[in-house]
Design a protein around this motif. Structure first.
Motif, PDB file in Angstrom:
ATOM      1  N   TYR A 142      58.373  35.187  22.023  1.00 30.11           N
ATOM      2  CA  TYR A 142      58.011  36.440  22.881  1.00 30.11           C
ATOM      3  C   TYR A 142      58.916  37.543  22.593  1.00 30.11           C
ATOM      4  CZ  TYR A 142      56.948  38.830  27.431  1.00 30.11           C
ATOM      5  OH  TYR A 142      56.538  39.624  28.665  1.00 30.11           O
ATOM      6  N   CYS A 143      58.253  38.627  21.993  1.00 30.90           N
ATOM      7  CA  CYS A 143      59.083  39.743  21.393  1.00 30.90           C
ATOM      8  C   CYS A 143      58.642  40.951  22.415  1.00 30.90           C
ATOM      9  CB  CYS A 143      58.474  39.954  20.051  1.00 30.90           C
ATOM     10  SG  CYS A 143      58.225  38.622  18.832  1.00 30.90           S
ATOM     11  N   ALA A 144      59.868  41.615  22.663  1.00 29.61           N
ATOM     12  CA  ALA A 144      59.855  42.969  23.540  1.00 29.61           C
ATOM     13  C   ALA A 144      60.774  43.875  22.935  1.00 29.61           C
ATOM     14  CB  ALA A 144      59.772  42.617  25.052  1.00 29.61           C
ATOM     15  N   ARG A 145      60.690  45.086  23.355  1.00 29.92           N
ATOM     16  CA  ARG A 145      61.703  46.092  23.130  1.00 29.92           C
ATOM     17  C   ARG A 145      63.196  45.704  23.573  1.00 29.92           C
ATOM     18  NH1 ARG A 145      60.651  51.842  24.011  1.00 29.92           N
ATOM     19  NH2 ARG A 145      58.422  51.046  23.881  1.00 29.92           N
ATOM     20  N   MET A 155      58.156  34.794  35.206  1.00 29.63           N
ATOM     21  CA  MET A 155      57.399  33.851  35.257  1.00 29.63           C
ATOM     22  C   MET A 155      57.424  32.726  34.318  1.00 29.63           C
ATOM     23  SD  MET A 155      53.255  34.281  34.764  1.00 29.63           S
ATOM     24  CE  MET A 155      52.560  35.439  35.857  1.00 29.63           C
ATOM     25  N   LEU A 156      57.853  32.970  33.069  1.00 30.72           N
ATOM     26  CA  LEU A 156      57.917  31.799  32.280  1.00 30.72           C
ATOM     27  C   LEU A 156      58.950  31.005  32.514  1.00 30.72           C
ATOM     28  CD1 LEU A 156      57.333  33.799  28.731  1.00 30.72           C
ATOM     29  CD2 LEU A 156      55.584  32.042  29.840  1.00 30.72           C
ATOM     30  N   LYS A 157      60.115  31.677  33.150  1.00 29.00           N
ATOM     31  CA  LYS A 157      61.232  30.599  33.586  1.00 29.00           C
ATOM     32  C   LYS A 157      60.751  29.756  34.728  1.00 29.00           C
ATOM     33  CE  LYS A 157      65.019  33.137  31.219  1.00 29.00           C
ATOM     34  NZ  LYS A 157      66.035  33.991  31.130  1.00 29.00           N
ATOM     35  N   GLU A 158      60.023  30.430  35.506  1.00 27.80           N
ATOM     36  CA  GLU A 158      59.641  29.980  36.834  1.00 27.80           C
ATOM     37  C   GLU A 158      58.881  28.683  36.333  1.00 27.80           C
ATOM     38  OE1 GLU A 158      57.373  31.837  40.321  1.00 27.80           O
ATOM     39  OE2 GLU A 158      59.363  32.940  39.879  1.00 27.80           O
ATOM     40  N   MET A 159      58.024  28.965  35.527  1.00 24.84           N
ATOM     41  CA  MET A 159      57.109  27.634  34.898  1.00 24.84           C
ATOM     42  C   MET A 159      58.062  26.582  34.192  1.00 24.84           C
ATOM     43  SD  MET A 159      53.960  29.907  33.281  1.00 24.84           S
ATOM     44  CE  MET A 159      52.925  28.553  32.738  1.00 24.84           C
ATOM     45  N   GLY A 160      59.407  26.821  34.043  1.00 25.97           N
ATOM     46  CA  GLY A 160      60.239  25.793  33.599  1.00 25.97           C
ATOM     47  C   GLY A 160      60.071  25.910  32.162  1.00 25.97           C
ATOM     48  N   LEU A 161      59.845  26.903  31.500  1.00 11.83           N
ATOM     49  CA  LEU A 161      59.790  27.239  30.253  1.00 11.83           C
ATOM     50  C   LEU A 161      60.865  27.883  29.545  1.00 11.83           C
ATOM     51  CD1 LEU A 161      55.704  27.957  29.736  1.00 11.83           C
ATOM     52  CD2 LEU A 161      57.003  25.970  28.999  1.00 11.83           C
ATOM     53  N   GLY A 162      61.929  28.240  30.154  1.00 12.44           N
ATOM     54  CA  GLY A 162      62.945  28.896  29.852  1.00 12.44           C
ATOM     55  C   GLY A 162      63.579  28.356  28.450  1.00 12.44           C
ATOM     56  N   ASP A 163      63.443  27.065  28.280  1.00 18.96           N
ATOM     57  CA  ASP A 163      64.061  26.947  26.907  1.00 18.96           C
ATOM     58  C   ASP A 163      62.962  26.518  25.813  1.00 18.96           C
ATOM     59  OD1 ASP A 163      65.381  25.829  29.033  1.00 18.96           O
ATOM     60  OD2 ASP A 163      64.855  23.813  28.303  1.00 18.96           O
ATOM     61  N   ARG A 164      61.835  26.589  26.206  1.00 23.10           N
ATOM     62  CA  ARG A 164      60.709  26.173  25.103  1.00 23.10           C
ATOM     63  C   ARG A 164      60.016  27.764  24.496  1.00 23.10           C
ATOM     64  NH1 ARG A 164      56.954  21.186  26.307  1.00 23.10           N
ATOM     65  NH2 ARG A 164      56.741  21.584  24.140  1.00 23.10           N
ATOM     66  N   VAL A 165      60.682  28.793  25.201  1.00 26.91           N
ATOM     67  CA  VAL A 165      60.156  30.157  24.802  1.00 26.91           C
ATOM     68  C   VAL A 165      61.349  30.632  24.043  1.00 26.91           C
ATOM     69  CG1 VAL A 165      59.253  32.263  25.574  1.00 26.91           C
ATOM     70  CG2 VAL A 165      58.389  30.355  26.804  1.00 26.91           C
ATOM     71  N   GLN A 166      61.142  31.410  22.836  1.00 27.72           N
ATOM     72  CA  GLN A 166      62.106  32.091  22.284  1.00 27.72           C
ATOM     73  C   GLN A 166      62.077  33.636  22.394  1.00 27.72           C
ATOM     74  OE1 GLN A 166      63.212  30.742  18.469  1.00 27.72           O
ATOM     75  NE2 GLN A 166      62.418  28.606  18.923  1.00 27.72           N
TER      76      GLN A 166
END
Ligand code: FES
Lengths: 312, 155
Positions: A142-145, A155-166
């Protein structure tokens, strides 16, 4: 005006303003009926009250049959669609939308690597629930400035994806290393990218060898695309552009031309009208060859040249 | 013509494109349509060109089986977008005739033509294989309630 019976009627049930620039709109049938189904990566056209038509990816879980969720980032210098959805649309409003289409299907039969630039995260949001449930290997970049611009990080962290998303923030840290992402793909791994054109161009340049394992989604899919051809209506003088994704019938209806039609598949001949000039491509299944010299069925037929003249 | 068939499925939807719901019974209103269905509420895709003969529509369960057998296409009863799934009724032979469904009577007006939208809605390529077997349109001559399992017979 487009007729409501030719579209899916939805009501804005809820709006979540997730930060200063991005809001989520949850659309449902006014009576809570299930909506036409969609698959991960699909998008819909939204018919705005002003008459503008804009494409948005569906960001909700396809398993949830009664809701279409779209994420709208306010573009102050954009073409007006996002401003209208931010400033003029409120909960309770009705919005007409198209049937979902999927030009970016995100499979779960092979390892999935996703690269999202900014608001390009939206098509991936619809894929995450089933990817998580399937146990398939997947990675999301997930790229952002800046951190603040990564609107969906909470939202991604809430979905429990904190470590699966870079997460990659270009202003404060290293940019995403595309070469690395590509070389890390397994032999059967697929790469999916959605983001600004600059990013997609870079991906396409570097991933020549991937062939059918590379999938990219541009924003606003058909928006602003060159018309495939145009139709001149001899009686009114009106010129109607037909976009590559559209049928002639859809284009005529969008231009407020009242066209009868029934099967929309080239059988019933209800939509038949006279053509006067140009090179039609006839695709109906039921006319005699001599009738084709005079008539055309806009529901399925097209034009081989840049302009076709109809007796309308 | 003699036949005795049965109601095998009942389906409605309030607006164009929405998935159809399976029901245990339907309320037929004479000269109008089915309560809660798009055609009776002028909410159907073709409601800008209303047609008296499209108050209720029928589809053969045997066609669903033929699609599976001959084309490997699995179309579920609630996906064919007609109101009644029949078994043992020669729909294509009934145009212009009246027949009884439970305690109701309908008059068949014309064969249904398939519509390209069914491909968009179901995601299946079925338009062409449905030609000539896309069901039957009828108007309601005597209303009332019909149920799953009701007999369908000539009047
Ligand atoms: S609508 Fe039936 S042939 Fe065009």
């Amino acid at each position: 005006m487009v007729k409501s019976i030719h579209r899916v009627t939805t009501r804005v049930m809820r709006i979540d303003q997730i930060d200063a620039r991005v809001r989520l709109l949850h659309l449902q049938d006014p009576d809570g009926w299930d909506l036409p189904p969609f698959t991960a990566g699909a998008h819909i056209d939204i018919h705005l009250p002003s008459g503008l038509i804009r494409q948005y990816s569906l960001s909700g879980d396809p398993a949830r049959g009664d809701t279409y969720t779209i994420a709208v980032q306010r573009q102050d210098d954009g073409r007006g669609g996002s401003r209208e959805l931010h400033d003029n649309v409120i909960a309770g409003d009705e919005l007409l939308v198209s049937l979902p289409r999927n030009t970016f299907p995100i499979g779960k039969d092979a390892p999935v690597t996703m690269v999202a630039g900014g608001i390009g995260i939206t098509p991936f949001l619809s894929a995450l629930p089933s990817l998580m449930a399937s146990g398939q290997t997947f990675t999301l970049h997930y790229c952002a400035r800046t951190v603040e611009r990564a609107s969906f990080m909470p939202m991604l962290k809430e979905m429990g994806l904190g470590d699966r998303v870079q997460f990659h923030f270009s202003e404060t840290g290293p940019r995403l290393d595309l070469e690395r992402v590509i070389s890390d793909l397994t032999e059967d791994g697929h790469l999916y990218c959605c983001g600004p054109t600059r990013m997609l161009d870079a991906v396409e340049l570097k991933s020549d060898d991937l062939g059918a394992r590379l999938h990219v989604e541009h924003f606003g899919v058909a928006a602003g695309a060159d018309p495939a051809y145009e139709v001149l209506l001899a009686r009114s003088g009106q010129v109607v552009p037909v976009a590559p994704e559209q049928t002639m019938l859809q284009a005529l209806r969008a231009a407020d031309v009242d066209m009868p039609a029934s099967c929309e598949g080239g059988v019933c001949l209800e939509c038949r009208c006279r053509w006067l000039d140009g090179t039609p491509i006839h695709r109906e299944l039921t006319m005699t060859l001599s009738d084709r010299d005079e008539w055309i069925t806009p529901c399925v037929s097209g034009s081989a040249g840049p302009r076709l003249t109809l007796d309308l | 013509m003699k036949f005795t068939g049965k109601v095998e499925g009942l389906h409605v939807t309030p607006r164009s494109f929405l998935p159809m719901r399976n029901m245990g019974s339907l309320e037929l209103v004479e000269g109008l349509g089915i309560e809660g269905d798009r055609h009776s509420m002028n909410e159907a895709f073709h409601s800008d060109r209303p047609e008296e003969g499209r108050q209720i529509t029928f589809f053969e369960a045997e066609t669903l089986e033929a699609l599976k057998r001959d084309h490997d296409i699995i179309l579920r009863p609630e996906q064919h977008r007609r109101n009644v799934t029949t078994r043992g009724v020669p729909l294509n032979h009934l145009v212009g005739r009246r027949f009884r469904v439970g305690s109701c009577v309908v008059e068949a007006t014309r064969l249904s033509t398939p519509c390209r939208h069914i491909e968009q809605i179901t995601g299946l390529e079925i338009y062409e294989v449905l030609l000539h077997r896309a069901g039957l349109n009828a108007k309601i001559v005597k209303g009332g309630q019909i149920h799953l399992g009701d007999f369908i017979e000539p009047e």
